[in-house]
Design a protein around this motif. Structure first.
Motif, PDB file in Angstrom:
ATOM      1  N   GLN A  73     144.300   1.296  -0.613  1.00  0.00           N
ATOM      2  CA  GLN A  73     144.511   1.048  -2.039  1.00  0.00           C
ATOM      3  C   GLN A  73     144.765  -0.440  -2.294  1.00  0.00           C
ATOM      4  O   GLN A  73     145.554  -1.065  -1.585  1.00  0.00           O
ATOM      5  N   THR A  74     144.085  -0.997  -3.297  1.00  0.00           N
ATOM      6  CA  THR A  74     144.275  -2.398  -3.660  1.00  0.00           C
ATOM      7  C   THR A  74     145.455  -2.525  -4.611  1.00  0.00           C
ATOM      8  O   THR A  74     145.486  -1.885  -5.667  1.00  0.00           O
ATOM      9  N   ILE A  75     146.429  -3.343  -4.243  1.00  0.00           N
ATOM     10  CA  ILE A  75     147.644  -3.527  -5.040  1.00  0.00           C
ATOM     11  C   ILE A  75     147.774  -4.999  -5.426  1.00  0.00           C
ATOM     12  O   ILE A  75     147.715  -5.879  -4.570  1.00  0.00           O
ATOM     13  N   THR A  76     147.931  -5.261  -6.719  1.00  0.00           N
ATOM     14  CA  THR A  76     148.050  -6.622  -7.239  1.00  0.00           C
ATOM     15  C   THR A  76     149.384  -6.776  -7.955  1.00  0.00           C
ATOM     16  O   THR A  76     149.758  -5.920  -8.753  1.00  0.00           O
ATOM     17  N   TRP A  77     150.091  -7.859  -7.686  1.00  0.00           N
ATOM     18  CA  TRP A  77     151.364  -8.099  -8.364  1.00  0.00           C
ATOM     19  C   TRP A  77     151.561  -9.589  -8.632  1.00  0.00           C
ATOM     20  O   TRP A  77     150.909 -10.440  -8.029  1.00  0.00           O
ATOM     21  N   LEU A  78     152.445  -9.873  -9.563  1.00  0.00           N
ATOM     22  CA  LEU A  78     152.702 -11.246 -10.001  1.00  0.00           C
ATOM     23  C   LEU A  78     154.116 -11.661  -9.623  1.00  0.00           C
ATOM     24  O   LEU A  78     155.076 -10.932  -9.869  1.00  0.00           O
ATOM     25  N   VAL A  79     154.225 -12.843  -9.038  1.00  0.00           N
ATOM     26  CA  VAL A  79     155.531 -13.408  -8.697  1.00  0.00           C
ATOM     27  C   VAL A  79     155.746 -14.659  -9.553  1.00  0.00           C
ATOM     28  O   VAL A  79     154.996 -15.618  -9.453  1.00  0.00           O
ATOM     29  N   PRO A  80     156.763 -14.663 -10.433  1.00  0.00           N
ATOM     30  CA  PRO A  80     157.008 -15.831 -11.303  1.00  0.00           C
ATOM     31  C   PRO A  80     157.396 -17.071 -10.484  1.00  0.00           C
ATOM     32  O   PRO A  80     157.936 -16.956  -9.394  1.00  0.00           O
TER      33      PRO A  80
END
Length: 206
Positions: free
Chosen positions: A196-203
């Motif tokens: 599964q492709t998982i994308t997340w954002l880190v400020p």
């Protein structure tokens, strides 16, 4: 001769229900209704003909599927929301009278509820949970960088920092990271876990 149907008794008028009607049917506050919808994964719907769905009225309204609201009526947490509402009223009444010892006893019996059955219902397999992990990770990494305030407890921030660090360690250990992208909002990461492709954002840290 074709069977006659009464106006407002079939079609969109039956398939959809307005938010105000749903609140009356479930006997909950707007805040509790929103919380329940988020937990159960129920969202507003846009009928093709709003006038028909609203039984001839042109007033602006938010619509939901009638079957979704019927589904919510059998949710166990709904009863807990009502119990907590009763508890809050009793607590306010006791505190206004200055009966602090009684309030302390009442607080010890405060209604609590768990979300175990909802999580198992929404994510029956680990793969299902991974598919919906993107937004969760974004929130965790966001709270991990936020300062303590009167609205955000230190325990919440520390918990998010711990979870974020553990997830990063897992990605590093399993070599799951595939892409990294720098943007104005922060740093986007993309990893592949169990297919599964998982994308997340880190400020960014300032």
């Amino acid at each position: 001769m074709a069977k006659l149907h009464k106006k407002g008794k079939s079609g969109a008028a039956v398939n959809y229900i307005t938010r105000n009607q749903a609140l009356k049917k479930l006997q909950v506050t707007l805040a509790d209704f929103r919380r329940l919808c988020i937990l159960k994964g129920i969202y507003p719907r846009e009928p093709k003909n709003k006038k028909k769905a609203n039984k001839g009225s042109t007033a602006p309204a938010t619509f939901y599927y009638s079957k979704d609201i019927q589904y919510l009526m059998h949710e166990p947490i709904l009863g807990k929301f009502r119990e907590y509402k009763t508890f809050a009223k009793k607590m306010a009444k006791i505190m206004s009278k200055g009966q602090y010892s009684t309030a302390k006893t009442l607080a010890e019996n405060k209604p609590i509820y768990t979300l175990d059955h909802i999580i198992k219902e929404r994510y029956p397999t680990f793969t299902d949970a991974l598919r919906d992990l993107d937004d969760c990770l974004c929130m965790i990494f966001l709270f991990a960088t936020m300062p303590k305030t009167d609205k955000i407890k230190a325990e919440t921030i520390e918990s998010c920092q711990r979870i974020a660090a553990e997830f990063q360690h897992y990605v590093l250990h399993t070599r799951s990271l595939r892409k990294v992208f720098l943007s104005i909002k922060g740093i986007y990461y993309q990893a592949e876990i169990k297919g599964q492709t998982i994308t997340w954002l880190v400020p960014y840290h300032f």
